[in-house]
Write an enzyme that holds these catalytic residues in place. Structure first.
Site, mmCIF file in Angstrom:
data_model
loop_
_atom_site.group_PDB
_atom_site.id
_atom_site.type_symbol
_atom_site.label_atom_id
_atom_site.label_comp_id
_atom_site.label_asym_id
_atom_site.label_seq_id
_atom_site.Cartn_x
_atom_site.Cartn_y
_atom_site.Cartn_z
ATOM 1 N N GLY A 168 0.838 -1.191 0.000
ATOM 2 C CA GLY A 168 0.000 0.000 0.000
ATOM 3 C C GLY A 168 0.873 1.241 0.000
ATOM 4 O O GLY A 168 0.660 2.176 0.768
ATOM 5 N N HIS A 169 1.883 1.218 -0.846
ATOM 6 C CA HIS A 169 2.769 2.365 -0.983
ATOM 7 C C HIS A 169 3.595 2.219 -2.264
ATOM 8 O O HIS A 169 3.576 1.160 -2.901
ATOM 9 C CB HIS A 169 3.706 2.483 0.243
ATOM 10 C CG HIS A 169 4.594 1.302 0.454
ATOM 11 N ND1 HIS A 169 4.417 0.400 1.466
ATOM 12 C CD2 HIS A 169 5.680 0.880 -0.235
ATOM 13 C CE1 HIS A 169 5.355 -0.532 1.395
ATOM 14 N NE2 HIS A 169 6.126 -0.258 0.368
ATOM 15 N N ALA A 170 4.297 3.309 -2.598
ATOM 16 C CA ALA A 170 5.264 3.279 -3.695
ATOM 17 C C ALA A 170 6.566 3.850 -3.159
ATOM 18 O O ALA A 170 6.570 4.547 -2.138
ATOM 19 C CB ALA A 170 4.775 4.120 -4.866
ATOM 20 N N ARG B 69 2.345 -0.720 -4.921
ATOM 21 C CA ARG B 69 2.197 -2.167 -4.798
ATOM 22 C C ARG B 69 1.378 -2.555 -3.584
ATOM 23 O O ARG B 69 1.438 -1.891 -2.536
ATOM 24 C CB ARG B 69 3.561 -2.880 -4.766
ATOM 25 C CG ARG B 69 4.259 -3.044 -3.413
ATOM 26 C CD ARG B 69 4.826 -1.782 -2.826
ATOM 27 N NE ARG B 69 5.617 -1.013 -3.742
ATOM 28 C CZ ARG B 69 6.898 -1.266 -3.987
ATOM 29 N NH1 ARG B 69 7.524 -2.194 -3.302
ATOM 30 N NH2 ARG B 69 7.565 -0.515 -4.836
ATOM 31 N N HIS C 28 5.936 6.930 -0.906
ATOM 32 C CA HIS C 28 4.645 7.583 -1.119
ATOM 33 C C HIS C 28 3.638 6.676 -0.432
ATOM 34 O O HIS C 28 3.417 5.551 -0.886
ATOM 35 C CB HIS C 28 4.272 7.630 -2.609
ATOM 36 C CG HIS C 28 4.865 8.757 -3.355
ATOM 37 N ND1 HIS C 28 4.559 10.077 -3.078
ATOM 38 C CD2 HIS C 28 5.721 8.788 -4.394
ATOM 39 C CE1 HIS C 28 5.214 10.853 -3.913
ATOM 40 N NE2 HIS C 28 5.941 10.106 -4.717
#
Ligand code: TYD
Length: 136
Positions: free
Chosen positions: A51-53, A98, A123
């Protein structure tokens, strides 16, 4: 960066009657230096990780045991990968959102990363991620 730059890497597998051996060489099998290794384990059924990049980080994710799914999203397109082989890894380039889910019981997710942990490289807000990809 797009999800088309993210690929399943087939790693070397040395098989014998005594079992299998797989190895990963930095800048050979994967396009980066390895500065950090971490792993997820004891993940409860139904959990969703990620749940981030990452802004600059390159990663290779390997299902060392069991299986799980990784959904990649470059802001324009999404693709789901199923990892269930210790001799396969998913290479993820920077600026890809992802999510990891569908963890089997007892699964171990190993991540090779190109840099040390740095919260400023994340992010964690999807809308901010979309703004960043659309302005690049
Ligand atoms: P996070 O990357 O959000 O985990 P996941 O993507 O698997 O859900 O990290 C979870 C927590 O662990 C967060 O507080 C940061 C910390 N962490 C470290 O301290 N070092 C690391 O190398 C990693 C990957 C995470």
């Amino acid at each position: 960066m797009t999800i088309h730059q993210c690929k399943i890497v087939e790693l070397p597998k040395i098989s014998s009657s005594q079992g299998n051996l797989t190895f990963i060489e930095a800048n050979n099998h994967i396009p980066f230096d390895i500065q950090r290794v971490y792993y997820l384990y004891d993940v409860p059924g139904g959990a969703v990780r990620g749940g981030h990049a990452h802004k600059k980080l390159h990663q290779l994710i390997v299902a060392m045991s069991g299986s799980f799914d990784i959904v990649l999203d470059d802001g324009a397109e999404k693709k789901r990968f199923h990892l269930n082989r210790s001799y396969n890894g998913l290479y993820i380039c920077p600026m890809i959102w992802r999510e990891l889910d569908n963890f089997s019981s007892g699964s171990v997710c190993m991540v090779l990363a190109s840099s040390f942990y740095e919260e400023g490289d994340y992010h964690r807000d999807y809308q901010a991620f979309l703004r960043a990809v659309s302005s690049s």
